[in-house]
Enzyme design. Structure first.
Site, PDB file in Angstrom:
ATOM      1  N   HIS A  40       7.572   6.739 -11.937  1.00  2.96           N
ATOM      2  CA  HIS A  40       8.398   6.042 -11.274  1.00  2.96           C
ATOM      3  C   HIS A  40       9.911   7.876 -11.388  1.00  2.96           C
ATOM      4  O   HIS A  40      10.761   7.857 -12.101  1.00  2.96           O
ATOM      5  CB  HIS A  40       9.589   5.572 -11.212  1.00  2.96           C
ATOM      6  CG  HIS A  40      10.632   4.466 -10.343  1.00  2.96           C
ATOM      7  ND1 HIS A  40      11.949   4.165 -10.881  1.00  2.96           N
ATOM      8  CD2 HIS A  40      10.721   4.807  -8.908  1.00  2.96           C
ATOM      9  CE1 HIS A  40      12.281   3.796  -9.862  1.00  2.96           C
ATOM     10  NE2 HIS A  40      12.050   3.727  -8.925  1.00  2.96           N
ATOM     11  N   GLU A  67       6.020   9.288  -8.461  1.00  2.00           N
ATOM     12  CA  GLU A  67       6.593   8.539  -6.686  1.00  2.00           C
ATOM     13  C   GLU A  67       7.959   8.903  -7.056  1.00  2.00           C
ATOM     14  O   GLU A  67       8.684   9.896  -7.187  1.00  2.00           O
ATOM     15  CB  GLU A  67       7.304   7.325  -7.596  1.00  2.00           C
ATOM     16  CG  GLU A  67       7.284   6.179  -6.547  1.00  2.00           C
ATOM     17  CD  GLU A  67       8.741   6.388  -6.354  1.00  2.00           C
ATOM     18  OE1 GLU A  67       9.019   5.409  -4.999  1.00  2.00           O
ATOM     19  OE2 GLU A  67       9.252   6.476  -6.805  1.00  2.00           O
ATOM     20  N   ASP A  69      10.699   9.621  -3.174  1.00  6.54           N
ATOM     21  CA  ASP A  69      11.139   8.588  -1.828  1.00  6.54           C
ATOM     22  C   ASP A  69      12.121   9.686  -1.249  1.00  6.54           C
ATOM     23  O   ASP A  69      12.807  10.955  -1.447  1.00  6.54           O
ATOM     24  CB  ASP A  69      12.868   8.328  -3.099  1.00  6.54           C
ATOM     25  CG  ASP A  69      12.944   6.657  -3.365  1.00  6.54           C
ATOM     26  OD1 ASP A  69      12.013   5.516  -4.002  1.00  6.54           O
ATOM     27  OD2 ASP A  69      12.581   7.455  -4.641  1.00  6.54           O
ATOM     28  N   HIS A  82      16.604   9.311  -3.631  1.00  3.02           N
ATOM     29  CA  HIS A  82      16.300   7.768  -3.773  1.00  3.02           C
ATOM     30  C   HIS A  82      17.756   7.066  -2.103  1.00  3.02           C
ATOM     31  O   HIS A  82      17.152   6.097  -1.684  1.00  3.02           O
ATOM     32  CB  HIS A  82      16.889   6.969  -4.988  1.00  3.02           C
ATOM     33  CG  HIS A  82      16.705   5.554  -4.652  1.00  3.02           C
ATOM     34  ND1 HIS A  82      17.751   4.678  -4.865  1.00  3.02           N
ATOM     35  CD2 HIS A  82      15.514   4.631  -4.698  1.00  3.02           C
ATOM     36  CE1 HIS A  82      17.356   3.350  -4.588  1.00  3.02           C
ATOM     37  NE2 HIS A  82      15.786   3.569  -4.335  1.00  3.02           N
ATOM     38  N   GLU A 150       7.161   7.453  -1.429  1.00  2.00           N
ATOM     39  CA  GLU A 150       8.055   6.291  -0.326  1.00  2.00           C
ATOM     40  C   GLU A 150       8.736   6.182   0.928  1.00  2.00           C
ATOM     41  O   GLU A 150       9.516   6.890   0.951  1.00  2.00           O
ATOM     42  CB  GLU A 150       8.891   5.138  -1.890  1.00  2.00           C
ATOM     43  CG  GLU A 150       9.653   4.100  -0.397  1.00  2.00           C
ATOM     44  CD  GLU A 150      10.667   3.559  -1.364  1.00  2.00           C
ATOM     45  OE1 GLU A 150      11.214   1.933  -1.313  1.00  2.00           O
ATOM     46  OE2 GLU A 150      10.287   3.187  -2.864  1.00  2.00           O
TER      47      GLU A 150
END
Length: 290
Positions: A40, A67, A69, A82, A150
Site C-alpha cells: 500500500h 499500490e 495514488d 495520497h 488509484e
C-alpha cells in the site's frame, strides 16, 4: 484509501450470506492459493508513502505488487500523492507559508518538485521528492513490479482518467507485456467506467463495499471490488466472486488496509484474492504468500 466513499452492505445481509455459503466453499478458501500481497503506497510502513523509496523498499522485500495514488497539479502534471493537499507528507508549509490550504491542484509540478517528502517519515529520507507518475511507473517497471493505480479525487480533476491512460501509454504500460501488470482503481464508479470505456483491455477495480444487488451493473465495467477489510465476510466475498467481471473472469476482491497477521489470516480465510497492506512482509508471512 478511505472508507468514506462507498456504503457497506448491511451486516444482516453479510451474516445471511455467510450462513448460506456451502461448507465446501469454506474448505476451498482454507486450502486454496494464498492471496496476492499488495504494498500500500509502496512499502509505506518502512519508507515515505508514494515515493520511489517506498517502491524500492517493497521490491527489496520481494513484493511484486505496489499500490499508489494519482492527483494533478495546477499545470496539468500527474503526481503520486495520497492527500489532496501537501501538508501531511511534505514541508510545503515551510517552503510556501503563504499558500494555504496547500492543495495539490494549486501548485505547479516544479513547485511540488522542490518539496521534501521524506523528512516527516525520518531523517534518513530527507530530500525525498514527490514523484511524477512517469517517474513512478518507470521505477516500478525497473523493479519488475506490478501496479495497482488509484485515480484519486477525480471530481477535482476533470479528464484525469484520459490523462492517466495517456501517461501509461506513453510509458508503454498499455502494451501487451505490461497490461497484465496493471490495474486501475477508484472509489468513483464513473471513473472506473470511463477507464474501461477508453481502454477496454485495462483491468479495473472499484473501491468500496457496494451492495450485492448493485454488483451486476458494476461487473459490466470492472474486474475487482476492493473493500475495507472491516466491511467484509466470507459471504460477501463469495457473493462478489460469483459474478463475472468485465474481462470474462470472476470478480476479484482485493481488501485494504490490513497490517497485522491476525487480520491477514482472517481475511485470507474469507477467500479474498488480494490483501493491500502497509506491512507486506508481515502479511505475506501470515498467509503463506510467495
Amino acid at each position: 484509501m478511505h472508507a468514506r466513499a462507498v456504503a457497506a452492505t448491511t451486516s444482516a445481509l453479510l451474516g445471511t450470506a455467510t450462513l448460506l455459503l456451502p461448507a465446501s466453499d469454506v474448505r476451498a478458501v482454507e486450502v486454496g492459493d494464498p492471496p496476492t500481497v499488495i504494498a500500500h503506497r509502496g512499502g509505506s510502513a518502512y519508507a515515505p508513502e508514494n515515493t520511489l523509496a517506498a517502491v524500492d523498499k517493497a521490491a527489496g522485500l520481494g513484493i511484486r505488487w505496489v499500490e499508489n495514488d494519482v492527483q494533478r497539479t495546477r499545470d496539468g502534471k500527474l503526481v503520486v500523492i495520497h492527500d489532496d493537499n501537501l501538508r501531511r507528507t511534505t514541508d510545503v508549509e515551510e517552503v510556501f507559508p503563504d499558500r494555504a490550504p496547500w492543495k495539490v491542484k494549486d501548485f505547479t509540478a516544479a513547485e511540488i518538485a522542490r518539496l521534501d517528502a521524506g523528512s516527516w517519515f525520518g531523517p534518513a529520507y530527507a530530500g525525498t521528492r514527490v514523484p511524477t507518475l512517469e517517474q513512478y511507473v518507470r521505477r516500478v517497471d525497473r523493479n519488475h513490479q506490478k501496479l495497482l493505480l488509484e485515480i484519486k479525487n477525480p471530481e477535482l480533476y476533470p479528464g484525469i482518467e484520459q490523462q492517466t491512460l495517456k501517461v501509461l501509454a506513453n510509458e508503454s504500460w498499455l502494451d501487451r507485456q505490461h497490461r497484465s501488470k496493471l490495474i486501475v482503481q477508484s472509489f468513483s464508479a464513473d471513473t472506473v467506467r470511463t477507464v474501461h470505456k477508453l481502454k477496454p483491455d485495462v483491468r479495473t477495480g472499484l473501491l468500496g463495499t457496494p451492495n450485492v444487488a448493485d454488483l451486476p451493473g458494476y461487473a459490466q465495467f470492472t474486474d475487482q471490488i476492493n473493500p475495507s477489510h472491516s466491511t467484509i465476510s466470507t459471504g460477501y466475498v463469495s457473493a462478489v466472486q460469483a459474478f463475472t467481471g468485465a474481462h470474462g473472469k470472476p470478480l476479484e476482491v482485493f481488501t485494504w488496509t490490513v497490517n497485522d497477521a491476525t487480520t491477514a489470516r482472517r481475511v485470507a480465510r474469507y477467500g479474498v484474492d488480494g490483501i493491500i497492506t502497509n506491512t507486506p512482509d508481515v502479511v505475506r508471512n501470515a498467509v503463506g504468500a510467495p
